[in-house]
Design an enzyme around this catalytic site. Structure first.
Site, mmCIF file in Angstrom:
data_model
loop_
_atom_site.group_PDB
_atom_site.id
_atom_site.type_symbol
_atom_site.label_atom_id
_atom_site.label_comp_id
_atom_site.label_asym_id
_atom_site.label_seq_id
_atom_site.Cartn_x
_atom_site.Cartn_y
_atom_site.Cartn_z
ATOM 1 N N GLN A 92 26.492 21.298 13.030
ATOM 2 C CA GLN A 92 26.936 20.748 11.749
ATOM 3 C C GLN A 92 26.452 21.658 10.624
ATOM 4 O O GLN A 92 26.808 21.454 9.464
ATOM 5 C CB GLN A 92 26.382 19.334 11.549
ATOM 6 C CG GLN A 92 26.834 18.338 12.607
ATOM 7 C CD GLN A 92 26.078 17.027 12.489
ATOM 8 O OE1 GLN A 92 26.543 16.081 11.858
ATOM 9 N NE2 GLN A 92 24.910 16.972 13.099
ATOM 10 N N HIS A 110 31.347 22.100 10.488
ATOM 11 C CA HIS A 110 31.370 21.891 9.033
ATOM 12 C C HIS A 110 31.540 23.203 8.278
ATOM 13 O O HIS A 110 31.275 23.268 7.078
ATOM 14 C CB HIS A 110 30.091 21.164 8.582
ATOM 15 C CG HIS A 110 30.043 19.741 9.039
ATOM 16 N ND1 HIS A 110 28.896 18.994 9.000
ATOM 17 C CD2 HIS A 110 30.999 18.943 9.557
ATOM 18 C CE1 HIS A 110 29.158 17.768 9.464
ATOM 19 N NE2 HIS A 110 30.421 17.721 9.821
ATOM 20 N N CYS A 118 40.502 30.491 0.355
ATOM 21 C CA CYS A 118 41.390 30.264 -0.788
ATOM 22 C C CYS A 118 42.058 28.902 -0.631
ATOM 23 O O CYS A 118 42.723 28.640 0.381
ATOM 24 C CB CYS A 118 42.463 31.358 -0.840
ATOM 25 S SG CYS A 118 43.672 31.110 -2.166
ATOM 26 N N GLY A 176 17.986 17.501 15.986
ATOM 27 C CA GLY A 176 17.761 17.613 14.544
ATOM 28 C C GLY A 176 18.884 17.086 13.694
ATOM 29 O O GLY A 176 19.205 17.683 12.663
ATOM 30 N N ASN A 202 14.562 15.001 18.324
ATOM 31 C CA ASN A 202 14.543 14.802 16.879
ATOM 32 C C ASN A 202 13.118 14.515 16.397
ATOM 33 O O ASN A 202 12.269 14.064 17.171
ATOM 34 C CB ASN A 202 15.444 13.608 16.527
ATOM 35 C CG ASN A 202 16.098 13.769 15.176
ATOM 36 O OD1 ASN A 202 15.734 14.643 14.403
ATOM 37 N ND2 ASN A 202 17.062 12.923 14.878
#
Ligand code: APR
Length: 234
Positions: A92, A110, A118, A176, A202
């Protein structure tokens, strides 16, 4: 199944880059505690004030360019060297610390802080250090350049490949990530439905922690190298 025959999907979030000095989003001093998400990470915010959005990503690009991979990134690069095609590394994160550590074929769902796009013609190119709203697109000349990142309300990239990997995997690990943003937070459900074992690695339990078979708690620089070593029998 021998460890090295497993098909593994790893999803990383901001927590894997935290010890490289890059901010997370929802921790106490996280980016969404310092910035208005709607103003800097939505298409509406960009339409309203593109200069503010570019300022936000220019600062993150500068931090990302100064950061170096940590041993967790390097452990995942080692895992990829051992598993080859049997590892799908999904992130991500918009930094390139996985690539700097040696990982290849990273699926940036992401997007990337190091790419510009553009908004008029879709052309993508390497982002300069500092971007401005008036920068002309190298392909069509329109003053419509944006960071090549996925904002809230937009469709993440590479979902078809990610879902195909989840539906065929034997092991899914989320590292994480707070498990608070979909569709990434739902990947554990797809892996479970495919019969995969699932583990959350985590610092704190994520919002979807209960969906995982196992949890390894601690900072990524301690937990990830040990997890990889245990997985491939180093
Ligand atoms: N080691 C391991 N995990 C850590 C560490 C660390 N050193 N430091 C923080 N974490 C964990 C936190 O406990 C938390 O679960 O990393 C997670 C960070 O969660 P978020 O800040 O929500 O980041 P992330 O899950 O990547 O956010 C997902 O939300 O805003 C969007 O696009 C943005 O990609 C981002 C998405």
């Amino acid at each position: 199944m021998r460890p090295r025959e497993q098909r593994v999907v790893v999803l990383t979030g901001a927590g894997i880059s935290a010890e490289s000095g890059l901010g997370t989003f929802r921790d106490a001093a996280g980016l969404w505690m310092q910035h208005d998400l709607a103003a800097v990470a939505t298409p509406e915010g960009f339409a309203r004030d593109p200069a503010r959005v570019h300022d936000f990503y220019n600062a993150r690009r500068s931090s990302a360019r100064a950061a170096v991979p940590n041993v967790a990134h390097r452990a995942l690069a080692h895992l990829g060297a051992v598993l080859g095609e049997r590892l799908s590394l999904v992130t991500q994160n918009i930094d390139d610390l996985h690539e700097q550590a040696g990982s290849a074929g990273v699926l940036h769902m992401h997007g990337s802080i190091h790419a510009a796009r553009c908004a008029a013609c879709g052309h993508v190119w390497d982002a300069p250090d500092i971007m401005h709203p008036a920068d002309p697109c190298p392909a069509c000349g329109a003053a419509a350049t944006r960071p090549d990142v996925v904002w809230f309300g937009e469709i993440p990239q590479h979902l078809d490949r990610i879902v195909a990997a989840l539906e065929a995997c034997d092991l899914f690990a989320a590292i994480g990530t707070s498990g608070s943003v979909y569709p990434a937070a739902g990947f554990v459900g797809l892996a479970r439905a495919a019969g995969a074992r699932t583990v959350e690695i985590n610092l704190e339990p994520g919002d979807n922690a209960r969906a995982f078979d196992a949890r390894i708690a601690g900072p990524a620089t301690r937990t990830v190298p040990a997890w990889v070593a245990g997985l491939i029998g180093d």
